[in-house]
Motif scaffolding. Structure first.
Motif, PDB file in Angstrom:
ATOM      1  N   ILE A 199      -8.352   5.955  -0.260  1.00  8.20           N
ATOM      2  CA  ILE A 199      -6.836   5.586  -0.110  1.00  8.20           C
ATOM      3  C   ILE A 199      -6.584   4.754  -1.746  1.00  8.20           C
ATOM      4  CG2 ILE A 199      -4.738   4.879   0.846  1.00  8.20           C
ATOM      5  CD1 ILE A 199      -6.677   4.196   3.179  1.00  8.20           C
ATOM      6  N   VAL A 200      -5.742   5.748  -2.118  1.00  9.75           N
ATOM      7  CA  VAL A 200      -5.652   4.879  -3.400  1.00  9.75           C
ATOM      8  C   VAL A 200      -4.264   4.518  -2.924  1.00  9.75           C
ATOM      9  CG1 VAL A 200      -7.189   5.803  -4.658  1.00  9.75           C
ATOM     10  CG2 VAL A 200      -4.953   7.118  -4.584  1.00  9.75           C
ATOM     11  N   LYS A 201      -3.752   3.560  -3.916  1.00 12.00           N
ATOM     12  CA  LYS A 201      -3.128   2.668  -4.615  1.00 12.00           C
ATOM     13  C   LYS A 201      -2.245   3.388  -5.602  1.00 12.00           C
ATOM     14  CE  LYS A 201       0.788  -1.523  -4.478  1.00 12.00           C
ATOM     15  NZ  LYS A 201       0.905  -1.545  -6.024  1.00 12.00           N
ATOM     16  N   LEU A 202      -1.280   4.932  -5.659  1.00 12.28           N
ATOM     17  CA  LEU A 202      -0.751   4.806  -6.886  1.00 12.28           C
ATOM     18  C   LEU A 202      -0.136   4.334  -7.836  1.00 12.28           C
ATOM     19  CD1 LEU A 202       0.387   8.497  -5.376  1.00 12.28           C
ATOM     20  CD2 LEU A 202      -1.753   8.327  -5.901  1.00 12.28           C
ATOM     21  N   ALA A 203      -0.633   4.014  -9.476  1.00 12.05           N
ATOM     22  CA  ALA A 203       0.039   3.740 -10.400  1.00 12.05           C
ATOM     23  C   ALA A 203       1.405   3.713  -9.944  1.00 12.05           C
ATOM     24  CB  ALA A 203      -0.758   4.271 -11.491  1.00 12.05           C
ATOM     25  N   THR A 236       3.396   5.499  -1.892  1.00 12.90           N
ATOM     26  CA  THR A 236       2.706   5.239  -3.033  1.00 12.90           C
ATOM     27  C   THR A 236       1.485   5.486  -2.644  1.00 12.90           C
ATOM     28  OG1 THR A 236       3.545   3.284  -1.194  1.00 12.90           O
ATOM     29  CG2 THR A 236       4.771   3.348  -2.666  1.00 12.90           C
ATOM     30  N   ARG A 237       0.945   5.666  -1.953  1.00 13.69           N
ATOM     31  CA  ARG A 237      -0.397   5.559  -1.316  1.00 13.69           C
ATOM     32  C   ARG A 237      -0.870   7.714  -0.930  1.00 13.69           C
ATOM     33  NH1 ARG A 237      -2.194   3.136   3.828  1.00 13.69           N
ATOM     34  NH2 ARG A 237      -0.394   3.980   4.318  1.00 13.69           N
ATOM     35  N   ALA A 238      -2.201   7.871  -1.555  1.00 17.06           N
ATOM     36  CA  ALA A 238      -2.574   8.994  -1.638  1.00 17.06           C
ATOM     37  C   ALA A 238      -4.199   8.399  -1.086  1.00 17.06           C
ATOM     38  CB  ALA A 238      -2.865   9.456  -2.979  1.00 17.06           C
ATOM     39  N   VAL A 239      -4.640   9.813  -0.016  1.00 18.38           N
ATOM     40  CA  VAL A 239      -6.119   9.843  -0.244  1.00 18.38           C
ATOM     41  C   VAL A 239      -6.507  10.685  -1.296  1.00 18.38           C
ATOM     42  CG1 VAL A 239      -7.773  11.166   1.071  1.00 18.38           C
ATOM     43  CG2 VAL A 239      -5.925   9.868   2.604  1.00 18.38           C
ATOM     44  N   THR A 240      -7.402  10.290  -1.252  1.00 18.28           N
ATOM     45  CA  THR A 240      -8.141  11.159  -2.634  1.00 18.28           C
ATOM     46  C   THR A 240      -9.799  11.456  -2.439  1.00 18.28           C
ATOM     47  OG1 THR A 240      -8.484  11.993  -5.175  1.00 18.28           O
ATOM     48  CG2 THR A 240      -8.953   9.762  -4.541  1.00 18.28           C
ATOM     49  N   HIS A 256      -9.543  23.679   3.181  1.00 14.24           N
ATOM     50  CA  HIS A 256     -10.089  21.851   3.166  1.00 14.24           C
ATOM     51  C   HIS A 256      -9.412  21.112   2.997  1.00 14.24           C
ATOM     52  CE1 HIS A 256     -13.775  23.689   4.761  1.00 14.24           C
ATOM     53  NE2 HIS A 256     -14.065  22.821   5.755  1.00 14.24           N
ATOM     54  N   ILE A 257      -8.540  20.363   3.347  1.00 13.62           N
ATOM     55  CA  ILE A 257      -7.181  19.183   2.308  1.00 13.62           C
ATOM     56  C   ILE A 257      -7.316  17.994   3.599  1.00 13.62           C
ATOM     57  CG2 ILE A 257      -5.449  18.881   1.658  1.00 13.62           C
ATOM     58  CD1 ILE A 257      -4.711  22.276   1.309  1.00 13.62           C
ATOM     59  N   PRO A 258      -7.368  16.966   2.534  1.00 20.63           N
ATOM     60  CA  PRO A 258      -7.297  16.232   3.623  1.00 20.63           C
ATOM     61  C   PRO A 258      -5.832  15.436   4.002  1.00 20.63           C
ATOM     62  CG  PRO A 258      -7.673  14.764   1.057  1.00 20.63           C
ATOM     63  CD  PRO A 258      -7.890  16.525   1.175  1.00 20.63           C
ATOM     64  N   SER A 259      -6.655  15.155   5.432  1.00 23.56           N
ATOM     65  CA  SER A 259      -4.141  14.881   6.275  1.00 23.56           C
ATOM     66  C   SER A 259      -3.785  13.943   5.911  1.00 23.56           C
ATOM     67  CB  SER A 259      -4.772  14.713   7.742  1.00 23.56           C
ATOM     68  OG  SER A 259      -3.789  15.811   8.446  1.00 23.56           O
ATOM     69  N   GLY A 260      -2.702  14.418   5.014  1.00 31.23           N
ATOM     70  CA  GLY A 260      -2.260  12.532   4.509  1.00 31.23           C
ATOM     71  C   GLY A 260      -0.973  12.107   5.863  1.00 31.23           C
ATOM     72  N   ASP A 261      -1.359  12.888   7.312  1.00 29.34           N
ATOM     73  CA  ASP A 261      -0.444  11.482   7.500  1.00 29.34           C
ATOM     74  C   ASP A 261      -1.149  11.999   9.119  1.00 29.34           C
ATOM     75  OD1 ASP A 261      -0.129  14.584   8.568  1.00 29.34           O
ATOM     76  OD2 ASP A 261       1.245  14.949   9.515  1.00 29.34           O
ATOM     77  N   ALA A 262      -2.753  12.132   8.961  1.00 33.79           N
ATOM     78  CA  ALA A 262      -3.625  11.460  10.247  1.00 33.79           C
ATOM     79  C   ALA A 262      -2.902  10.020  10.584  1.00 33.79           C
ATOM     80  CB  ALA A 262      -5.043  11.906   9.523  1.00 33.79           C
ATOM     81  N   ASP A 269      -6.922  15.991  -3.206  1.00 36.44           N
ATOM     82  CA  ASP A 269      -6.300  15.179  -2.871  1.00 36.44           C
ATOM     83  C   ASP A 269      -5.254  15.084  -1.879  1.00 36.44           C
ATOM     84  OD1 ASP A 269      -4.714  15.999  -4.725  1.00 36.44           O
ATOM     85  OD2 ASP A 269      -5.383  14.312  -6.348  1.00 36.44           O
ATOM     86  N   GLU A 270      -4.233  14.355  -1.306  1.00 34.93           N
ATOM     87  CA  GLU A 270      -3.445  14.265  -0.787  1.00 34.93           C
ATOM     88  C   GLU A 270      -2.180  13.416  -0.420  1.00 34.93           C
ATOM     89  OE1 GLU A 270      -0.228  15.497   0.447  1.00 34.93           O
ATOM     90  OE2 GLU A 270      -0.630  17.088   2.062  1.00 34.93           O
ATOM     91  N   TYR A 271      -1.219  12.978  -0.771  1.00 32.67           N
ATOM     92  CA  TYR A 271      -0.071  11.679  -0.438  1.00 32.67           C
ATOM     93  C   TYR A 271      -0.618  11.488   1.042  1.00 32.67           C
ATOM     94  CZ  TYR A 271       2.794  13.215  -4.684  1.00 32.67           C
ATOM     95  OH  TYR A 271       2.524  12.995  -6.177  1.00 32.67           O
ATOM     96  N   VAL A 272      -0.678  10.095   1.083  1.00 31.76           N
ATOM     97  CA  VAL A 272      -0.294   9.383   2.186  1.00 31.76           C
ATOM     98  C   VAL A 272       0.791   9.588   3.202  1.00 31.76           C
ATOM     99  CG1 VAL A 272      -0.693   6.912   3.609  1.00 31.76           C
ATOM    100  CG2 VAL A 272      -2.236   7.824   2.127  1.00 31.76           C
ATOM    101  N   GLY A 273       1.155   9.184   4.343  1.00 29.24           N
ATOM    102  CA  GLY A 273       2.428  10.053   4.832  1.00 29.24           C
ATOM    103  C   GLY A 273       3.226  11.127   4.917  1.00 29.24           C
ATOM    104  N   LEU A 274       2.360  12.089   4.655  1.00 27.39           N
ATOM    105  CA  LEU A 274       3.142  13.696   4.398  1.00 27.39           C
ATOM    106  C   LEU A 274       2.845  14.843   5.277  1.00 27.39           C
ATOM    107  CD1 LEU A 274       4.588  13.838   0.444  1.00 27.39           C
ATOM    108  CD2 LEU A 274       5.682  12.653   2.182  1.00 27.39           C
ATOM    109  N   SER A 275       2.862  14.851   6.075  1.00 28.28           N
ATOM    110  CA  SER A 275       2.887  15.523   6.859  1.00 28.28           C
ATOM    111  C   SER A 275       2.585  17.553   5.532  1.00 28.28           C
ATOM    112  CB  SER A 275       3.460  15.992   8.124  1.00 28.28           C
ATOM    113  OG  SER A 275       4.956  17.144   7.702  1.00 28.28           O
ATOM    114  N   ALA A 276       1.697  18.525   7.174  1.00 27.87           N
ATOM    115  CA  ALA A 276       1.545  19.891   6.088  1.00 27.87           C
ATOM    116  C   ALA A 276       2.617  20.193   5.884  1.00 27.87           C
ATOM    117  CB  ALA A 276       0.374  19.944   6.882  1.00 27.87           C
TER     118      ALA A 276
END
Ligand code: GLP
Length: 249
Positions: free
Chosen positions: A154-158, A177-181, A100-106, A67-74
């Motif tokens: 994409i998930v909305k974090l609890a 508040t969101r992530a790719v997993t 391989h890691i999903p890109s959070g700032d794609a 996984d990776e946080y949405v909005g954060l660059s590498a």
């Protein structure tokens, strides 16, 4: 699920590393699924030590992070890209092209999810997936209620996850508040899973994992349907199970 009970965090990390090394020696081309968070840091330390001392090589290993946080660059210090480079990849001989890691700032996060799933499918099943567990039973960032059929999404974090992970950030407001997993079904594709559970804060989660029915509201429970899961837990994480008189071989 097979449970290996160990004394403490150090022992859990050592046994987990030995488990990975054994698989790696059997199959130097393995596809290794990796996790972040506090739990696997000790395992990575042991793997690095082994790499330096014994020359165990990752030259032909392909890694896939959960996984990776949405909005954060590498390059953001709180991103999982940064974490992986810092605690593991920069210290071993893995080839960057095989990481391989999903890109959070794609620019298009939905497309990123689809592309990540395509990459995973293209490479075939992950041989060994390392997992941690959230207090609420999440695996990867699959929060309670996530469909067991889910693919990378994409998930909305609890709120409880945001609170738990805020220890790595300056303030709670900075936690994305969101992530790719990887989805639950993506994780379940792995040939083998190694779940690491450490510390008192995880003891309720471990109890639920053992006791509860398989239920989408406790995501880790899906692991009971997987044919090859090994759980390494330390004494502190085992406390609730012990209190409930659950004995294991
Ligand atoms: C994080 C990660 C998970 C991790 C879990 C537990 O949110 N996305 O992959 O397993 O929470 O983290 P920790 O090991 O720090 O307790």
């Amino acid at each position: 699920m097979k449970l290996i009970l160990v004394k403490d965090y150090q022992e859990m990390s050592k046994q987990a590393a030995e488990y990975v090394i054994e698989k790696l020696l059997q199959n130097p081309n393995m596809k290794l699924g990796l996790a972040t968070g506090g739990t696997p840091i000790g395992t990575y330390k042991f793997l690095i030590e082994d790499h330096k001392r014994n020359g165990t090589s990752y030259q032909n290993v392909k890694s896939f992070n959960l996984d990776e946080y949405v909005g954060l660059s590498a390059t953001n210090e709180n991103s999982y890209h940064y974490y992986m480079n810092d605690v593991f990849f920069n210290h071993i001989d893995i080839k960057k092209k095989n990481v391989h890691i999903p890109s959070g700032d794609a620019p298009d996060i939905q497309k990123e999810c689809e592309d990540y799933e395509t990459v995973l499918t293209k490479h075939g099943r992950v041989d060994l997936q390392i997992l941690g567990i959230g207090n609420n039973g999440h695996i990867g960032f699959n929060e309670p209620g996530t469909s067991f059929d889910s693919k990378t999404h994409i998930v909305k974090l609890a709120p409880s996850t945001i609170r738990a992970n805020s220890r790595y950030f300056e303030s709670m407001e900075e936690v994305p508040t969101r992530a790719v997993t990887m989805g639950i079904s993506t994780i379940m594709q792995s040939k083998e899973i190694l779940l690491l559970v450490s510390g008192e804060s995880k003891s309720k989660a471990l109890l639920k994992l053992w006791e509860n029915e398989v239920d989408e509201y406790f995501p880790a429970s899906v692991l009971k349907k997987h044919p090859a899961v090994t759980v390494i837990a330390d004494e502190a994480a085992y406390a609730e199970l012990r209190a409930n008189d659950r004995a294991f071989a």
